[in-house]
Design a protein around this motif. Structure first.
Motif, PDB file in Angstrom:
ATOM      1  N   GLY A   1      30.221  55.486  44.514  1.00  0.00           N
ATOM      2  CA  GLY A   1      30.829  54.702  43.450  1.00  0.00           C
ATOM      3  C   GLY A   1      31.576  53.524  44.018  1.00  0.00           C
ATOM      4  O   GLY A   1      31.255  53.021  45.104  1.00  0.00           O
ATOM      5  N   GLU A   2      32.570  53.057  43.298  1.00  0.00           N
ATOM      6  CA  GLU A   2      33.401  51.972  43.773  1.00  0.00           C
ATOM      7  C   GLU A   2      34.829  52.164  43.271  1.00  0.00           C
ATOM      8  O   GLU A   2      35.048  52.674  42.170  1.00  0.00           O
ATOM      9  N   LEU A   3      35.769  51.791  44.116  1.00  0.00           N
ATOM     10  CA  LEU A   3      37.180  51.912  43.786  1.00  0.00           C
ATOM     11  C   LEU A   3      37.828  50.541  43.799  1.00  0.00           C
ATOM     12  O   LEU A   3      37.615  49.760  44.740  1.00  0.00           O
ATOM     13  N   ASN A   4      38.603  50.264  42.773  1.00  0.00           N
ATOM     14  CA  ASN A   4      39.402  49.043  42.754  1.00  0.00           C
ATOM     15  C   ASN A   4      40.739  49.364  43.420  1.00  0.00           C
ATOM     16  O   ASN A   4      41.540  50.123  42.875  1.00  0.00           O
ATOM     17  N   ILE A   5      40.967  48.797  44.594  1.00  0.00           N
ATOM     18  CA  ILE A   5      42.139  49.118  45.394  1.00  0.00           C
ATOM     19  C   ILE A   5      43.073  47.913  45.436  1.00  0.00           C
ATOM     20  O   ILE A   5      42.660  46.809  45.795  1.00  0.00           O
ATOM     21  N   THR A   6      44.318  48.119  45.042  1.00  0.00           N
ATOM     22  CA  THR A   6      45.338  47.078  45.126  1.00  0.00           C
ATOM     23  C   THR A   6      46.243  47.368  46.312  1.00  0.00           C
ATOM     24  O   THR A   6      46.396  48.518  46.740  1.00  0.00           O
ATOM     25  N   ALA A   7      46.852  46.307  46.850  1.00  0.00           N
ATOM     26  CA  ALA A   7      47.632  46.490  48.070  1.00  0.00           C
ATOM     27  C   ALA A   7      48.821  45.538  48.112  1.00  0.00           C
ATOM     28  O   ALA A   7      48.799  44.452  47.534  1.00  0.00           O
ATOM     29  N   ASN A   8      49.838  45.983  48.833  1.00  0.00           N
ATOM     30  CA  ASN A   8      50.996  45.134  49.107  1.00  0.00           C
ATOM     31  C   ASN A   8      51.652  45.596  50.396  1.00  0.00           C
ATOM     32  O   ASN A   8      51.358  46.690  50.912  1.00  0.00           O
ATOM     33  N   ILE A   9      52.525  44.755  50.923  1.00  0.00           N
ATOM     34  CA  ILE A   9      53.323  45.137  52.085  1.00  0.00           C
ATOM     35  C   ILE A   9      54.647  45.672  51.568  1.00  0.00           C
ATOM     36  O   ILE A   9      55.325  45.014  50.777  1.00  0.00           O
TER      37      ILE A   9
END
Length: 270
Positions: A96-104
């Motif tokens: 499948g696919e995952l929508n991944i958000t990121a921050n420091i």
């Protein structure tokens, strides 16, 4: 502030955006083999019975670590991965696919170095990668708290071991972590190592798998882990595992053939 003027101390709170990360059963099986799954462990290596190891998902969040390094505040080739957290929200599908958000998140001042925490989040998992940046400390920031170490009470409930191989870092790189310290002797020497080292996430994945094997636990039921990656493991070394269990929670250590603790932490299974 432009990226070219960014300093490590300015990174806390920086948003890294989001990325759609697709994967399929081949990626899941490749990862399992790269951390030492056996051909007889069909749930991990055979598409007709396949289940996804939760630690595989950590390979999908690595784009955020590289994104943080590309901001220009430090040279990512000179950094080391020294800590990892993972918390599962739900079972990971085999494709499948995952929508991944990121921050420091936080940036800690350790004197001669800084620790940069990179957070990622998706509908399936949350994770935090702790990155050691040499020479970036002494900026007047907070040192952060020392990691709490669970106390081992009595003899370990789990004793296990696994043997790494000389080619394992070259194989594990195919899961997405292409830091040169794992393949390039010159890059390894520049960071003070005699030769390329094992990926910390590879050793961690192998350790979790071995704990599950010895304790009779389904490795795909991992729910949460926190680990400190404290020393390198060289390809070809044997790794010894000790773990203390309490209600499906484990405190564990993994040591190389010389008795040096390479990683330690806690994990729990659902």
């Amino acid at each position: 502030m432009s990226e070219s003027n960014l300093q490590v101390k300015d990174l806390a709170g920086v948003e890294l955006g989001s990325q759609v990360c697709p994967y399929d059963d081949r990626d899941v099986m490749l990862y399992a083999l790269a951390i030492g799954a056996k051909a007889s462990e069909l749930d991990l290596v055979y598409e007709k019975r396949l289940r996804t190891l939760p630690t595989f998902l950590l390979t999908l969040g690595l784009w955020a670590v590289w994104s943080a390094g590309s901001l220009g505040a430090y040279d990512p080739a000179l950094t080391l991965h020294v800590g990892q957290k993972l918390r599962m929200r739900s079972k990971a599908p085999t494709n499948g696919e995952l929508n991944i958000t990121a921050n420091i998140g936080a940036v800690w001042d350790k004197g001669t170095a800084a620790l940069v925490e990179v957070n990622v989040s998706s509908e399936v998992f949350d994770a935090m990668y702790t990155i050691f940046v040499p020479g970036a400390g002494n900026f007047g920031g907070e040192r952060g708290q020392r990691s709490d170490s669970a106390l081992a009470d009595g003899p370990p409930d789990v004793l296990g071991s696994f043997k790494t191989s000389e080619v394992q870092p070259a194989l594990y790189r195919l899961t997405g972590d292409r830091h040169p310290v794992h393949i390039d002797p010159g890059a390894a020497n520049a960071l003070g190592f005699e030769k390329p080292i094992m990926h910390g996430l590879c050793t961690l994945g192998s350790s979790v798998l071995e704990i599950a094997r010895v304790s009779g636990t389904d490795p795909t039921s991992l729910h949460e882990l926190t680990a400190r990656l404290s020393a390198p493991v060289y390809p070809g070394a044997a790794v010894s595992i000790e773990a203390w269990e309490s209600s499906s929670n484990f405190y564990f250590t993994a040591s190389d053939g010389g008795g040096v603790t390479a990683l330690s932490g806690t994990l729990s299974f659902a």
